[in-house]
Design a protein around this motif. Structure first.
Motif, PDB file in Angstrom:
ATOM      1  N   ALA A  68      44.313  46.283  82.347  1.00 41.62           N
ATOM      2  CA  ALA A  68      44.497  46.114  83.774  1.00 41.62           C
ATOM      3  C   ALA A  68      43.804  47.068  84.669  1.00 41.62           C
ATOM      4  N   SER A  69      43.504  48.262  84.391  1.00 41.82           N
ATOM      5  CA  SER A  69      43.000  49.366  85.434  1.00 41.82           C
ATOM      6  C   SER A  69      41.542  48.946  85.021  1.00 41.82           C
ATOM      7  N   GLY A  70      41.142  48.791  84.237  1.00 41.29           N
ATOM      8  CA  GLY A  70      39.607  47.934  83.697  1.00 41.29           C
ATOM      9  C   GLY A  70      39.075  47.201  84.978  1.00 41.29           C
ATOM     10  N   ARG A  71      40.001  46.022  85.165  1.00 44.19           N
ATOM     11  CA  ARG A  71      39.694  44.920  85.229  1.00 44.19           C
ATOM     12  C   ARG A  71      40.493  45.230  86.777  1.00 44.19           C
ATOM     13  N   ALA A  72      40.983  45.853  86.874  1.00 53.64           N
ATOM     14  CA  ALA A  72      41.425  45.770  88.629  1.00 53.64           C
ATOM     15  C   ALA A  72      39.792  46.719  89.569  1.00 53.64           C
ATOM     16  N   PHE A  73      39.732  47.795  88.548  1.00 51.10           N
ATOM     17  CA  PHE A  73      38.554  48.792  88.991  1.00 51.10           C
ATOM     18  C   PHE A  73      37.597  48.413  88.524  1.00 51.10           C
ATOM     19  N   HIS A  74      36.648  46.875  88.424  1.00 50.80           N
ATOM     20  CA  HIS A  74      35.911  46.635  87.466  1.00 50.80           C
ATOM     21  C   HIS A  74      35.085  46.824  88.385  1.00 50.80           C
ATOM     22  N   HIS A  75      34.879  46.589  89.521  1.00 50.29           N
ATOM     23  CA  HIS A  75      33.026  46.677  89.905  1.00 50.29           C
ATOM     24  C   HIS A  75      32.994  48.056  90.526  1.00 50.29           C
ATOM     25  N   ALA A  76      34.264  49.195  90.796  1.00 47.86           N
ATOM     26  CA  ALA A  76      33.856  50.532  90.935  1.00 47.86           C
ATOM     27  C   ALA A  76      32.874  51.237  89.335  1.00 47.86           C
ATOM     28  N   ILE A  77      33.832  50.334  87.889  1.00 44.47           N
ATOM     29  CA  ILE A  77      33.238  50.676  86.563  1.00 44.47           C
ATOM     30  C   ILE A  77      31.604  50.588  86.540  1.00 44.47           C
ATOM     31  N   GLU A  78      31.757  48.748  87.124  1.00 45.17           N
ATOM     32  CA  GLU A  78      30.480  48.525  86.556  1.00 45.17           C
ATOM     33  C   GLU A  78      28.841  49.700  87.635  1.00 45.17           C
ATOM     34  N   LYS A  79      29.946  49.604  88.441  1.00 49.80           N
ATOM     35  CA  LYS A  79      28.825  50.763  89.933  1.00 49.80           C
ATOM     36  C   LYS A  79      28.729  51.740  88.829  1.00 49.80           C
ATOM     37  N   LEU A  80      29.765  52.812  88.420  1.00 50.67           N
ATOM     38  CA  LEU A  80      29.631  53.942  87.413  1.00 50.67           C
ATOM     39  C   LEU A  80      28.460  53.277  86.456  1.00 50.67           C
ATOM     40  N   LEU A  81      28.669  52.572  85.763  1.00 51.22           N
ATOM     41  CA  LEU A  81      27.991  52.292  84.246  1.00 51.22           C
ATOM     42  C   LEU A  81      26.411  52.438  85.073  1.00 51.22           C
ATOM     43  N   GLN A  82      25.976  51.423  85.663  1.00 44.78           N
ATOM     44  CA  GLN A  82      24.880  51.440  86.047  1.00 44.78           C
ATOM     45  C   GLN A  82      24.303  52.425  87.214  1.00 44.78           C
ATOM     46  N   LYS A  83      25.284  53.412  87.384  1.00 43.18           N
ATOM     47  CA  LYS A  83      24.155  54.578  87.579  1.00 43.18           C
ATOM     48  C   LYS A  83      24.001  55.440  86.729  1.00 43.18           C
ATOM     49  N   LEU A  84      24.935  55.333  85.693  1.00 41.59           N
ATOM     50  CA  LEU A  84      24.695  56.236  84.488  1.00 41.59           C
ATOM     51  C   LEU A  84      23.831  55.781  83.805  1.00 41.59           C
ATOM     52  N   GLU A  85      23.083  54.349  83.447  1.00 42.52           N
ATOM     53  CA  GLU A  85      21.907  53.879  83.226  1.00 42.52           C
ATOM     54  C   GLU A  85      21.266  54.151  84.246  1.00 42.52           C
ATOM     55  N   ASP A  86      20.959  54.463  85.790  1.00 43.81           N
ATOM     56  CA  ASP A  86      19.025  54.500  86.339  1.00 43.81           C
ATOM     57  C   ASP A  86      19.694  55.748  85.663  1.00 43.81           C
ATOM     58  N   LEU A  87      20.031  56.719  84.938  1.00 39.71           N
ATOM     59  CA  LEU A  87      20.232  58.195  85.421  1.00 39.71           C
ATOM     60  C   LEU A  87      19.483  58.442  83.966  1.00 39.71           C
ATOM     61  N   GLY A  88      19.831  56.983  83.110  1.00 41.97           N
ATOM     62  CA  GLY A  88      18.710  57.402  81.551  1.00 41.97           C
ATOM     63  C   GLY A  88      19.649  58.236  80.905  1.00 41.97           C
ATOM     64  N   TRP A  89      19.067  59.192  80.191  1.00 40.49           N
ATOM     65  CA  TRP A  89      18.799  60.413  79.780  1.00 40.49           C
ATOM     66  C   TRP A  89      19.431  61.044  79.667  1.00 40.49           C
ATOM     67  N   TRP A  90      19.237  61.514  81.220  1.00 43.86           N
ATOM     68  CA  TRP A  90      20.068  62.233  81.840  1.00 43.86           C
ATOM     69  C   TRP A  90      21.099  62.767  82.127  1.00 43.86           C
ATOM     70  N   ALA A  91      21.446  61.257  81.995  1.00 40.17           N
ATOM     71  CA  ALA A  91      23.218  60.891  82.000  1.00 40.17           C
ATOM     72  C   ALA A  91      24.102  61.314  80.984  1.00 40.17           C
ATOM     73  N   VAL A  92      23.240  60.658  79.810  1.00 42.90           N
ATOM     74  CA  VAL A  92      23.976  61.091  78.552  1.00 42.90           C
ATOM     75  C   VAL A  92      23.796  62.607  78.338  1.00 42.90           C
ATOM     76  N   ALA A  93      22.662  63.230  78.733  1.00 40.44           N
ATOM     77  CA  ALA A  93      22.678  65.010  78.967  1.00 40.44           C
ATOM     78  C   ALA A  93      23.863  65.701  79.747  1.00 40.44           C
ATOM     79  N   PHE A  94      24.180  65.018  81.017  1.00 39.49           N
ATOM     80  CA  PHE A  94      25.100  65.828  81.039  1.00 39.49           C
ATOM     81  C   PHE A  94      26.997  65.421  81.128  1.00 39.49           C
ATOM     82  N   ILE A  95      26.475  64.131  80.460  1.00 37.08           N
ATOM     83  CA  ILE A  95      27.515  64.368  80.294  1.00 37.08           C
ATOM     84  C   ILE A  95      28.352  64.728  78.342  1.00 37.08           C
ATOM     85  N   GLY A  96      27.109  64.847  77.550  1.00 34.86           N
ATOM     86  CA  GLY A  96      27.753  65.607  76.916  1.00 34.86           C
ATOM     87  C   GLY A  96      27.435  67.160  76.877  1.00 34.86           C
ATOM     88  N   PHE A  97      27.150  67.359  77.961  1.00 34.40           N
ATOM     89  CA  PHE A  97      26.910  68.818  78.207  1.00 34.40           C
ATOM     90  C   PHE A  97      28.751  69.257  79.156  1.00 34.40           C
TER      91      PHE A  97
END
Lengths: 270, 32
Positions: A153-182
């Motif tokens: 339900a939280s995911g459904r309620a905040f789907h815009h914010a989550i979509e934006k976050l996923l999009q940002k992470l996608e734009d960052l590409g490998w840097w996002a993966v490296a940052f999350i891993g770190f």
């Protein structure tokens, strides 16, 4: 890279939710709530089915909890202590969980998944108390539904914010993966260091049963406190000779009223 | 809690009652 990852989530979404929830509930340190939230957001956009996500989470959770319940029923409190070794303080883990369960009974399963630490420990505890399997499954299923439902339900309620976050992470590409891993590696390292330091202190502080026996044989007079819960004492009437029984902080204070602070105190639970 | 009350030597028993019983040391029965 993340584009492929999201595609993977979309392709294997339901099995992924199932495996993630199962692993978390069985005790692996892999949180399932972020996956459920993302799944909820994807479901809101029509890319996944909320019902399927909830069903997968519910079944995975019930299977994992039922395994722990059966282990608790078979091995009693020993399995609980083994499980609690994962936590920072095995003794207080067993005792605190037991006290919570004794207070609320099977109803505690309704909220167990929302309480860190209690989630994995509650099912084997229910098994150790020889609770009815049917009652356990009913309460556990409702608890799992509330927990997974809240995340979706939280995911459904905040789907815009989550979509934006996923999009940002996608734009960052490998840097996002490296940052999350770190960040994940840093959290694991900090937790490991805290646990290592704690156990170092604990090893010095703890007294072994051989040491205690030798102290009693030498005529030393440590105060031995049996701090098990009432329920635990009811189930196991044994105690170390001369141990003082005290379940609550008030009872401990009452029992030690005339004991000077310099007197060594040794306490035990299960 | 005990340390807060001023007790300076508070030590948990490693392995608890199970370890005491497993070591074969004597036990008492509670009357509850």
């Amino acid at each position: 890279m993340l584009q492929h990852l999201i595609a993977l989530i979309l392709r294997y979404g339901i099995p992924l939710v199932f495996v993630n929830v199962f692993l978390e509930q069985i005790g692996a340190p892999i949180p399932a709530v972020p996956t459920l939230i993302v799944a909820g957001a994807l479901a809101r956009d029509g890319r996944m089915s909320s019902t399927s996500v909830l069903t997968a989470a519910l079944i995975a959770s019930l299977i994992a909890d039922w395994i722990w319940f059966l282990l608790g029923r078979r091995y009693g409190y020993r399995i609980l202590r083994t499980l609690c070794r994962i936590s920072l303080s095995p003794d207080s883990c067993v005792r605190d969980t037991e006290a919570t369960f004794e207070r609320w009974g099977m109803k505690s399963l309704l909220v167990a998944k929302f309480i860190p630490g209690f989630s994995t420990v509650a099912p084997p505890l229910a098994g150790a108390t020889k609770a009815s399997t049917l009652e356990f499954l009913i309460y556990d299923a409702i608890g799992a539904f509330l927990w997974a439902g809240a995340a979706v339900a939280s995911g459904r309620a905040f789907h815009h914010a989550i979509e934006k976050l996923l999009q940002k992470l996608e734009d960052l590409g490998w840097w996002a993966v490296a940052f999350i891993g770190f960040v994940v590696a840093l959290i694991v390292l900090i937790k490991w260091w805290q646990r290592r330091t704690f156990y170092k202190k604990l090893r010095v502080a703890r007294v072994t049963v051989d040491d205690l026996k030798a102290m009693l044989d030498r005529g030393e007079s440590p105060i031995v406190l049996d701090v098990r819960t009432r329920g635990a004492r009811k189930r196991d009437l044994r105690r170390i000779p001369s141990a003082i029984v005290a379940s609550s902080p008030e009872e401990v204070a009452q029992q030690l009223e005339h004991v000077p602070p310099s007197n060594p105190i040794i306490l035990y639970c299960t | 809690m005990l340390i807060d009350r001023g007790y300076i030597e508070v030590r948990p028993l490693f392995g608890g009652l199970d370890a005491w019983v497993d070591a074969g040391y004597p036990i008492e029965e509670l009357l509850e």
